[in-house]
Scaffold this active site. Structure first.
Site, PDB file in Angstrom:
ATOM      1  N   GLU A  28       1.049  -1.056  -0.008  1.00  0.00           N
ATOM      2  CA  GLU A  28      -0.119  -0.005  -0.157  1.00  0.00           C
ATOM      3  C   GLU A  28       0.910   1.251   0.125  1.00  0.00           C
ATOM      4  O   GLU A  28       1.790   1.503   0.753  1.00  0.00           O
ATOM      5  CB  GLU A  28      -0.925  -0.145   1.204  1.00  0.00           C
ATOM      6  CG  GLU A  28      -1.849  -1.254   1.297  1.00  0.00           C
ATOM      7  CD  GLU A  28      -2.252  -1.585   2.590  1.00  0.00           C
ATOM      8  OE1 GLU A  28      -2.326  -0.920   3.441  1.00  0.00           O
ATOM      9  OE2 GLU A  28      -3.047  -2.438   2.739  1.00  0.00           O
ATOM     10  N   LEU A  57      -5.912  -1.820  -1.083  1.00  0.00           N
ATOM     11  CA  LEU A  57      -5.849  -1.881   0.234  1.00  0.00           C
ATOM     12  C   LEU A  57      -6.353  -3.139   0.741  1.00  0.00           C
ATOM     13  O   LEU A  57      -7.571  -3.140   1.401  1.00  0.00           O
ATOM     14  CB  LEU A  57      -6.577  -0.629   1.020  1.00  0.00           C
ATOM     15  CG  LEU A  57      -6.016   0.082   2.236  1.00  0.00           C
ATOM     16  CD1 LEU A  57      -6.433   1.508   2.579  1.00  0.00           C
ATOM     17  CD2 LEU A  57      -6.255  -0.933   3.311  1.00  0.00           C
ATOM     18  N   GLU A  59      -4.784  -6.423   2.907  1.00  0.00           N
ATOM     19  CA  GLU A  59      -3.319  -7.129   3.325  1.00  0.00           C
ATOM     20  C   GLU A  59      -3.337  -8.746   2.847  1.00  0.00           C
ATOM     21  O   GLU A  59      -2.253  -9.140   2.604  1.00  0.00           O
ATOM     22  CB  GLU A  59      -3.173  -6.979   4.791  1.00  0.00           C
ATOM     23  CG  GLU A  59      -2.742  -5.648   5.178  1.00  0.00           C
ATOM     24  CD  GLU A  59      -3.763  -4.567   5.309  1.00  0.00           C
ATOM     25  OE1 GLU A  59      -4.964  -4.839   5.274  1.00  0.00           O
ATOM     26  OE2 GLU A  59      -3.603  -3.305   5.550  1.00  0.00           O
ATOM     27  N   GLN A  81       1.874  -2.093   5.492  1.00  0.00           N
ATOM     28  CA  GLN A  81       2.144  -0.866   6.034  1.00  0.00           C
ATOM     29  C   GLN A  81       2.647  -0.737   7.444  1.00  0.00           C
ATOM     30  O   GLN A  81       3.536   0.229   7.935  1.00  0.00           O
ATOM     31  CB  GLN A  81       1.061   0.047   5.597  1.00  0.00           C
ATOM     32  CG  GLN A  81       1.560   1.593   5.665  1.00  0.00           C
ATOM     33  CD  GLN A  81       0.263   2.067   4.736  1.00  0.00           C
ATOM     34  OE1 GLN A  81      -0.839   2.344   5.228  1.00  0.00           O
ATOM     35  NE2 GLN A  81       0.658   2.601   3.697  1.00  0.00           N
ATOM     36  N   PHE A  82       1.773  -1.264   8.444  1.00  0.00           N
ATOM     37  CA  PHE A  82       2.591  -1.445   9.847  1.00  0.00           C
ATOM     38  C   PHE A  82       2.164  -2.691  10.144  1.00  0.00           C
ATOM     39  O   PHE A  82       1.176  -3.411   9.904  1.00  0.00           O
ATOM     40  CB  PHE A  82       1.488  -0.554  10.702  1.00  0.00           C
ATOM     41  CG  PHE A  82       1.990   0.837  10.333  1.00  0.00           C
ATOM     42  CD1 PHE A  82       3.058   1.568  11.147  1.00  0.00           C
ATOM     43  CD2 PHE A  82       1.370   1.601   9.549  1.00  0.00           C
ATOM     44  CE1 PHE A  82       3.332   2.825  10.974  1.00  0.00           C
ATOM     45  CE2 PHE A  82       1.506   2.935   9.249  1.00  0.00           C
ATOM     46  CZ  PHE A  82       2.535   3.672  10.189  1.00  0.00           C
ATOM     47  N   ALA A  83       3.081  -3.349  11.296  1.00  0.00           N
ATOM     48  CA  ALA A  83       2.797  -4.946  11.547  1.00  0.00           C
ATOM     49  C   ALA A  83       1.484  -4.933  12.157  1.00  0.00           C
ATOM     50  O   ALA A  83       1.159  -6.159  12.145  1.00  0.00           O
ATOM     51  CB  ALA A  83       4.065  -5.258  12.642  1.00  0.00           C
ATOM     52  N   HIS A 128      -0.321   0.906  15.439  1.00  0.00           N
ATOM     53  CA  HIS A 128       0.978   1.026  14.552  1.00  0.00           C
ATOM     54  C   HIS A 128       2.287   0.769  15.503  1.00  0.00           C
ATOM     55  O   HIS A 128       3.345   1.274  14.961  1.00  0.00           O
ATOM     56  CB  HIS A 128       0.873   2.524  14.062  1.00  0.00           C
ATOM     57  CG  HIS A 128      -0.222   2.837  13.228  1.00  0.00           C
ATOM     58  ND1 HIS A 128      -1.680   2.678  13.744  1.00  0.00           N
ATOM     59  CD2 HIS A 128      -0.184   3.387  11.885  1.00  0.00           C
ATOM     60  CE1 HIS A 128      -2.200   3.140  12.607  1.00  0.00           C
ATOM     61  NE2 HIS A 128      -1.551   3.449  11.486  1.00  0.00           N
TER      62      HIS A 128
END
Lengths: 321, 357
Positions: A28, A57, A59, A81-83, A128
């Site tokens: 993303e 978008l 995952e 984008q973030f774990a 995040h």
């Protein structure tokens, strides 16, 4: 070149794409925007939309499609984008990426480097700041790496790109721009599964990785302590021999990570020391991690993430027990 | 002001009715009598394999297994329409694509016995192993399709799934991804009306499953899934289309699961026999046989020869599966591309201390 971790990673990705025409980046906002942390900055302009791909978008499809690409001749570098959003893709990782090799007796391999920012300390929104390394390590079949400095970040990412395995490459957001370091311009590898002894001493060993390496070093230095500090770099598979050899020397071990304490990587490391080096120990193995509940809102994060006070407290407890 | 900004529709295709009568205007030109006979034989072999594995499971010789009975036309018609270079991503009931691709029968049997050796050469046949985690195959198949397009191969991907799987998020994510990148992929929805014990009506309020494709900007068609000729034509046309930059395709094939979900459940617990009965005369094998017989392409002696041949193939596979043994060491050799020290230690301990004897 003197550079921070973001630039080191960007440079590593550039070299990987240059080296292997079957390597692509997908995720993303990784294209024109260069990723929310700019790790892929400029790569869209250099390699074009066929190789640096902005995905919808979603995952699970980022990882699911990466698995499909990997098994059919490509080498994808997906970015989550973030774990904290990797949980949407957990099924693809646990049920598929981790086991294609074993369920086909090696016929199907998944060469894939999944990058995602982890850990907190930068005042972000909820979800995040997660540290899910133990979740991924527990599955088996996934290599889990987490660098603590720009040099390792580049060398480990290049190493990951040369492996025929699914690699979960965790990038601590706090370290992206925290400090700079001399990093070679060209290709080099930092070995997988090998810990790095970043400080040498006699009295105790701190076994850590990622965001906690630097505060551990600072506590030891500021308090004139004599300690081995082992930066694991790869969490799975674990460099057990490096851990045991240091602990056998010092007789005391503190396992330190930002992830929640309970059922974390620290438990695995402490158990292995207990199984193999109990009689070398002068005191019980100590663990220090984030508190045993989900990462809080950013206003509270400084009270959750282990800080230097807590590290020093744990060292004193270790030395006095 | 209100104006219509979108409308869509789904068409249903049948070429051969229950009595084997053909709609000649739709009959695919390339489907000659030789191919029809081959399809008929594959469908029969698929059912014979399914029956045999069911029997072996009841004897305790193989493990849990999902029979394909009643769904032979969907699987054979589609897999047979594909080129060998086209990738097929099957799920746990799709045994016929393996047979049609020429995977040795014993591999199928060994998979059901529970040994990974079954899948140790699937990639060379452009297959993945049968996917068990429902719905997860779709995004992977979209990735393979992306890979084919990226590497400029001229082949497409066929991915299978059941009616239940269309409720999974990955189904939507995969169609969406395929649509955005206009990938050469065909989603074949083997709608057999039942997801274990949950009927199609409780799976979705959508009138058809095919129409789910429309929202993602894909092409779609519904076919009579017990009409192998319709399934073949729909797949062939879809393959031609996606290989020539057409939109990705969803084919919903209406069929019926004549037996249990797997050997672990008893369908009489959740569905009445009266629902099954009307499907019996719609049998896909019977239907093709009627057509072949009425066109003098098939007779009783050919049927007998085929059954004998199937029996000998199956007996051979059964003998091999009975001999197949576990290979615990191979489990350790295929976790990573390298052997971690900690894993080696677990393996060495097992070997030295005869854990596996």
């Amino acid at each position: 070149m003197i550079t921070n971790m973001v630039t080191a990673l960007n440079n590593a990705l550039d070299l990987c794409l240059e080296e292997n025409s079957k390597a692509i980046i997908l995720g993303e906002d990784v294209g024109k925007d260069g990723g929310v942390f700019r790790v892929t900055d400029g790569l869209f302009d250099k390699y074009g939309p066929n190789r640096v791909i902005d995905t919808p978008l979603a995952e699970s499809s980022i990882i699911g499609t990466s698995i499909g690409m990997a098994l059919s001749g490509m080498h994808p570098f997906p970015e989550i984008q973030f774990a904290g959003f990797s949980y949407l893709a957990f099924n693809q990782l646990a049920a598929h990426a981790a086991r294609y090799r074993s369920r086909t007796r090696g016929n199907i391999k998944i060469p894939m480097v999944l990058r995602m920012p982890v850990s907190g300390g930068v005042k972000t929104l909820e979800h995040h700041s997660e540290s899910p390394e133990a979740l991924f390590s527990h599955i088996g079949g996934l290599v889990v790496m987490e660098p603590s400095n720009p040099y390792d970040a580049k060398g480990m990412l290049i190493k990951a790109s040369h492996m025929d395995d699914p690699v979960i490459f965790l990038e601590p957001t706090k370290l992206y721009r925290l400090f700079k370091q001399e990093v070679p311009e060209g290709m080099y590898e930092v070995p997988a599964g090998k810990a790095n002894l970043v400080n040498e001493g006699d009295d105790f060993t701190i076994i850590t990785y990622g965001t906690m390496v630097r505060p551990a070093q600072e506590v030891v230095k500021e308090n004139n302590l004599s300690a081995d500090i082992l930066d694991l770099r790869t969490i799975n598979p674990l460099d057990e021999s490096a851990i045991l050899s240091s602990v056998r020397k010092t007789g005391r071990a503190l396992v330190l990570h930002e992830a929640p304490l309970s059922f974390g990587a620290g438990a695995e490391i402490a158990a292995r020391i207990g199984e193999k080096s109990l009689y070398d120990l002068k005191s019980p193995v100590m663990r220090l991690g984030g508190f045993s509940f989900p990462y809080p809102f950013s206003g509270d994060e400084d009270y959750w993430v282990p800080n230097k006070n807590r590290i020093l407290y744990s060292i004193k407890k270790l030395m006095n027990s | 002001m209100i104006k219509e900004v979108f409308n869509g529709s789904i068409k249903n295709m049948q070429i051969m009715d229950e009595d084997g009568n053909i709609d000649n205007s739709l009959f695919p030109k390339d489907l000659d009598s030789k191919k029809l006979i081959e399809l008929y034989k594959f469908m029969n072999l698929g059912r014979a394999v399914s029956n045999k594995l069911l029997a072996l499971q009841r004897l305790g010789k193989v493990a849990t297994f999902a029979p394909l009975n009643g769904e032979e036309a969907v699987q054979a018609g589609s897999a047979y329409a594909a080129e060998e270079s086209d990738f097929i991503v099957p799920t746990f009931r799709n045994h016929l694509p393996f047979i049609i691709r020429g995977v040795p029968l014993e591999n199928l049997f060994i998979a059901v016995k529970g040994y990974e050796e079954a899948y140790s050469s699937v990639l060379q046949k452009h297959l993945t192993p049968e996917v068990i985690a429902v719905g997860s195959q779709y995004t992977q198949a979209a990735g393979i399709a992306f890979s084919m397009k990226y590497q400029k191969y001229k082949n497409a991907v066929i991915v299978y799934g059941g009616d239940g799987s269309t409720s999974e998020g990955d189904f939507y994510e995969a169609m969406n991804f395929a649509g955005v990148f206009n990938l050469p992929i065909i989603f074949i929805i083997e709608n057999n009306e039942w997801a274990i014990s949950v009927p199609r009506s409780k799976q979705t309020a959508s009138k058809t499953l095919a129409q789910k494709a429309v929202a993602a900007g894909l092409d779609a068609i519904q076919v009579d899934g017990n009409d192998v000729i319709a399934v073949y034509k729909a797949t062939k046309d879809a393959l031609d289309s996606v290989k020539n930059s057409g939109k990705p395709f969803v084919i919903e094939a209406l069929t019926y699961r004549m037996g249990m979900h797997t050997t672990s459940d008893d369908p009489t617990k959740y569905r009445p026999e009266s629902e099954v009965d009307p499907w019996k005369p719609k049998d896909p094998i019977l239907r093709l046989r009627k057509y072949l017989a009425s066109n003098k392409l098939w007779n009783d002696s050919m049927e007998e020869d085929m059954q004998n041949q199937n029996k000998s193939l199956i007996d051979n596979a059964t003998a091999k599966v009975n001999e197949a043994k576990a290979n615990p060491k191979a489990m350790f050799d295929n976790v990573y591309s390298f052997m971690p020290e900690t894993l080696k230690e677990e393996e060495d301990e097992a070997l030295k201390n005869n854990f596996w004897q």
